[in-house]
Motif scaffolding. Structure first.
Motif, short mmCIF file in Angstrom:
data_model
loop_
_atom_site.label_atom_id
_atom_site.label_comp_id
_atom_site.label_asym_id
_atom_site.label_seq_id
_atom_site.Cartn_x
_atom_site.Cartn_y
_atom_site.Cartn_z
N GLU A 36 -5.87 2.41 -17.32
CA GLU A 36 -6.85 3.40 -17.80
C GLU A 36 -8.00 3.58 -16.83
OE1 GLU A 36 -9.53 0.61 -20.77
OE2 GLU A 36 -8.00 1.92 -21.61
N ASP A 37 -8.11 2.69 -15.84
CA ASP A 37 -9.19 2.85 -14.87
C ASP A 37 -8.72 2.43 -13.48
OD1 ASP A 37 -9.85 -0.03 -14.42
OD2 ASP A 37 -10.51 0.05 -16.51
N ALA A 38 -9.45 2.93 -12.49
CA ALA A 38 -9.09 2.69 -11.10
C ALA A 38 -9.25 1.23 -10.70
CB ALA A 38 -9.92 3.59 -10.19
N GLU A 39 -10.22 0.54 -11.29
CA GLU A 39 -10.45 -0.85 -10.93
C GLU A 39 -9.24 -1.71 -11.24
OE1 GLU A 39 -13.93 -1.11 -13.32
OE2 GLU A 39 -15.27 -1.01 -11.58
N ARG A 40 -8.66 -1.55 -12.41
CA ARG A 40 -7.48 -2.35 -12.77
C ARG A 40 -6.28 -1.96 -11.92
NH1 ARG A 40 -8.38 -3.18 -19.11
NH2 ARG A 40 -10.14 -4.56 -18.84
N ALA A 41 -6.14 -0.68 -11.66
CA ALA A 41 -5.05 -0.24 -10.79
C ALA A 41 -5.19 -0.87 -9.41
CB ALA A 41 -5.03 1.28 -10.69
N MET A 42 -6.42 -0.87 -8.89
CA MET A 42 -6.68 -1.44 -7.58
C MET A 42 -6.37 -2.94 -7.56
SD MET A 42 -10.08 -1.06 -5.23
CE MET A 42 -11.08 -2.15 -6.23
N GLU A 43 -6.76 -3.66 -8.61
CA GLU A 43 -6.47 -5.09 -8.69
C GLU A 43 -4.97 -5.35 -8.62
OE1 GLU A 43 -8.29 -6.40 -12.32
OE2 GLU A 43 -10.32 -6.12 -11.54
N SER A 44 -4.19 -4.50 -9.28
CA SER A 44 -2.74 -4.67 -9.28
C SER A 44 -2.13 -4.31 -7.93
CB SER A 44 -2.13 -3.80 -10.38
OG SER A 44 -0.72 -3.82 -10.30
N ILE A 45 -2.53 -3.17 -7.39
CA ILE A 45 -1.95 -2.68 -6.14
C ILE A 45 -2.32 -3.57 -4.96
CG2 ILE A 45 -2.02 -0.76 -4.49
CD1 ILE A 45 -2.36 1.08 -7.00
N PHE A 46 -3.52 -4.15 -4.99
CA PHE A 46 -3.97 -4.99 -3.89
C PHE A 46 -3.94 -6.48 -4.23
CE2 PHE A 46 -5.95 -0.84 -3.12
CZ PHE A 46 -5.43 -0.59 -1.86
N SER A 47 -3.14 -6.84 -5.22
CA SER A 47 -3.01 -8.24 -5.59
C SER A 47 -2.23 -9.00 -4.52
CB SER A 47 -2.26 -8.36 -6.93
OG SER A 47 -0.90 -8.03 -6.74
N PRO A 48 -2.40 -10.32 -4.47
CA PRO A 48 -1.61 -11.11 -3.51
C PRO A 48 -0.10 -10.89 -3.69
CG PRO A 48 -3.37 -12.44 -4.42
CD PRO A 48 -3.37 -11.14 -5.19
N GLN A 49 0.35 -10.74 -4.93
CA GLN A 49 1.77 -10.49 -5.22
C GLN A 49 2.23 -9.20 -4.53
OE1 GLN A 49 4.23 -11.94 -7.02
NE2 GLN A 49 5.63 -10.26 -7.37
N ALA A 50 1.45 -8.12 -4.68
CA ALA A 50 1.81 -6.83 -4.09
C ALA A 50 1.77 -6.89 -2.56
CB ALA A 50 0.89 -5.74 -4.61
N LEU A 51 0.81 -7.63 -2.03
CA LEU A 51 0.71 -7.75 -0.57
C LEU A 51 1.90 -8.52 0.01
CD1 LEU A 51 -3.11 -8.47 -0.23
CD2 LEU A 51 -1.92 -6.37 0.40
N GLN A 52 2.36 -9.54 -0.72
CA GLN A 52 3.50 -10.34 -0.25
C GLN A 52 4.83 -9.66 -0.52
OE1 GLN A 52 3.05 -14.16 -2.09
NE2 GLN A 52 1.37 -14.75 -0.74
N HIS A 53 4.88 -8.81 -1.57
CA HIS A 53 6.12 -8.15 -1.97
C HIS A 53 5.87 -6.65 -2.12
CE1 HIS A 53 7.87 -12.09 -2.68
NE2 HIS A 53 6.77 -12.40 -3.34
N PRO A 54 5.80 -5.92 -1.01
CA PRO A 54 5.50 -4.49 -1.09
C PRO A 54 6.53 -3.69 -1.89
CG PRO A 54 5.80 -5.19 1.20
CD PRO A 54 5.93 -6.40 0.35
N ASP A 55 7.73 -4.27 -2.09
CA ASP A 55 8.74 -3.58 -2.89
C ASP A 55 8.35 -3.51 -4.37
OD1 ASP A 55 9.11 -6.40 -2.77
OD2 ASP A 55 11.09 -6.17 -3.71
N THR A 56 7.30 -4.24 -4.77
CA THR A 56 6.83 -4.18 -6.16
C THR A 56 5.81 -3.05 -6.38
OG1 THR A 56 5.04 -5.77 -5.79
CG2 THR A 56 7.19 -6.66 -6.50
N LEU A 57 5.40 -2.40 -5.30
CA LEU A 57 4.44 -1.30 -5.42
C LEU A 57 5.09 -0.10 -6.08
CD1 LEU A 57 2.73 -1.40 -1.92
CD2 LEU A 57 1.67 -1.94 -4.12
N PRO A 58 4.30 0.72 -6.75
CA PRO A 58 4.88 1.96 -7.31
C PRO A 58 5.32 2.88 -6.16
CG PRO A 58 2.50 2.00 -7.50
CD PRO A 58 2.87 0.63 -7.00
#
Length: 142
Positions: A36-58
């Motif tokens: 519902e907000d950009a801050e939470r989206a940013m936390e998910s997209i730039f999380s350590p998990q997403a950085l290590q596994h870019p295939d998990t990005l939308p």
């Protein structure tokens, strides 16, 4: 291989449910996430998990420009500034047309600027058309 995912960043539960329903009804093979907000989206997209596994990005982001606390345009700037998200298709999915917002969004790297129709059927059709247009572009090539 995982299914491609669509992320919608929008404070309106009604818009999100219409988008979710339209994708389900069209039987598009994709996952759907929502913040519902950009801050939470940013936390998910730039999380350590997403950085290590870019295939998990939308593979596609539908982004409302007018969000609480942090504007959608700010998130778009962040996405375009990072190597792992620079090429992600981002569609600004606005509640109403604003010429200044549209121009600023395109200058910041938005792939498109669309206005959400008020009519539910038209809204669902626009979501489906947009996802079908960008999903093949965003899907990894085998």
């Amino acid at each position: 291989m995982s299914r491609p995912s669509i992320l919608m960043v929008d404070p309106s539960p009604e818009s999100v449910e219409l988008a979710r329903f339209s994708l389900w009804r069209s039987k598009l093979e994709c996952d759907f996430g929502w913040f519902e907000d950009a801050e939470r989206a940013m936390e998910s997209i730039f999380s350590p998990q997403a950085l290590q596994h870019p295939d998990t990005l939308p593979c596609l982001i539908l982004l409302e420009p007018r969000l609480p606390r942090m504007e959608g345009l700010d998130l778009l700037h962040m996405l375009r500034s990072q190597p792992h998200t620079r090429a992600l298709p981002v569609i600004m999915f606005a509640t109403s047309y604003d010429e200044t917002d549209a121009a600023r969004s395109r200058e910041a790297g938005a792939n498109d600027y669309l206005v959400k129709p008020v009519d539910a059927r038209e809204f669902m059709q626009l979501v489906n058309q947009t996802v079908q247009r960008w999903l093949p572009v965003a899907s990894p090539q085998d």
